[in-house]
Design an enzyme around this catalytic site. Sequence first.
Site, short mmCIF file in Angstrom:
data_model
loop_
_atom_site.label_atom_id
_atom_site.label_comp_id
_atom_site.label_asym_id
_atom_site.label_seq_id
_atom_site.Cartn_x
_atom_site.Cartn_y
_atom_site.Cartn_z
CG HIS A 41 -3.45 -1.68 -2.43
ND1 HIS A 41 -4.43 -2.46 -2.98
CD2 HIS A 41 -4.06 -0.87 -1.52
CE1 HIS A 41 -5.59 -2.16 -2.43
NE2 HIS A 41 -5.39 -1.17 -1.54
CB SER B 134 -0.91 0.00 1.23
OG SER B 134 -1.67 1.18 1.27
CG ASP C 140 -6.87 -3.09 2.20
OD1 ASP C 140 -6.00 -2.89 3.06
OD2 ASP C 140 -7.25 -2.22 1.40
N GLY C 141 -6.53 -4.52 5.34
CA GLY C 141 -6.89 -4.04 6.67
C GLY C 141 -6.23 -4.84 7.77
CG HIS D 135 -9.53 -0.38 -2.30
ND1 HIS D 135 -9.26 -0.47 -0.95
CD2 HIS D 135 -10.87 -0.49 -2.43
CE1 HIS D 135 -10.40 -0.62 -0.30
NE2 HIS D 135 -11.39 -0.62 -1.17
CG ASP E 78 -6.01 2.38 -0.38
OD1 ASP E 78 -6.74 1.46 -0.79
OD2 ASP E 78 -5.18 2.23 0.54
N GLY F 34 0.75 -3.27 4.49
CA GLY F 34 0.84 -1.91 5.02
C GLY F 34 1.73 -1.80 6.23
CB SER F 35 1.54 0.59 9.04
OG SER F 35 0.23 0.30 9.50
N GLY G 46 -10.47 3.28 5.74
CA GLY G 46 -10.17 4.67 6.04
C GLY G 46 -9.80 4.95 7.48
CG PHE G 47 -11.95 4.36 10.43
CD1 PHE G 47 -12.20 5.47 11.23
CD2 PHE G 47 -12.88 4.01 9.47
CE1 PHE G 47 -13.37 6.19 11.08
CE2 PHE G 47 -14.06 4.73 9.32
CZ PHE G 47 -14.31 5.83 10.13
#
Length: 235
Positions: A36, A11, A181-182, A69, A38, A203-204, A145-146
């Site tokens: 990826h 991401s 994702d997430g 996405h 967003d 991601g992170s 988004g969070f």
Amino acid sequence: MSREKVTISPSIMCADLVNLEESVRKIESEGIDTLHIDVLDGAFSPSMPLGIGTIRALREITDMDFDVHIMSNNNEFFIKEMIDIGVQQITFHYESSTHIDRHLKLIKKNGIKAGIALNPATSLNDLDYVLPMCDTVMLMLMNPGFAADKNETQVDYAKEKVSDLYKMIQKKGLDTNIEVDGRVSLEVIPDLVEAGANMLVAGSTSLFRTERSLSENKKIMEEGIEKGLKLREDN
């Protein structure tokens, strides 16, 4: 029997946004071929890290596959913009789409892979008639988004939902990708791959974990993927 390929899709919004080209070059140097991206409108999801102009500029500096996405209340606008930029996959949300078939056909007729994204609580039953049209189904494992809210955790039923989708795809005899994702963290990757996921948005909590280098994190991800694939084969 050859082992199924599992795609790592970093991401870009978790990279260094001040030095985007340098971030892309570091990802490329690890042999990763997918990025990826967003696309958020600030309304469907309360964030807006990258604008269309920035994505267009990224397209000019790399040949990586763009895995887009869209999180928007106006999917058709962004779909057309991404087609014009020249991306390789576009996924949009079921929850904000009135004309799902139209959007899938618009994407696919331009030679781009098409996918539908589902928020955590959205039922897989909503895919009944459109699943054969999807190259990919993206399962959001936390509310989109969070990610910046460290109290927002992956839903408890994440693995169950991936497994249920995998069974649905197998039953219909399809080869649809399952993208997750997430909070796809190093710790949960084996479970998600075992359940059937074959595209991981990194991601992170995985590729961009700050206590290790990109290369070290990638190695741990690959080890988790191999563990998950073996568990899947053994079951």
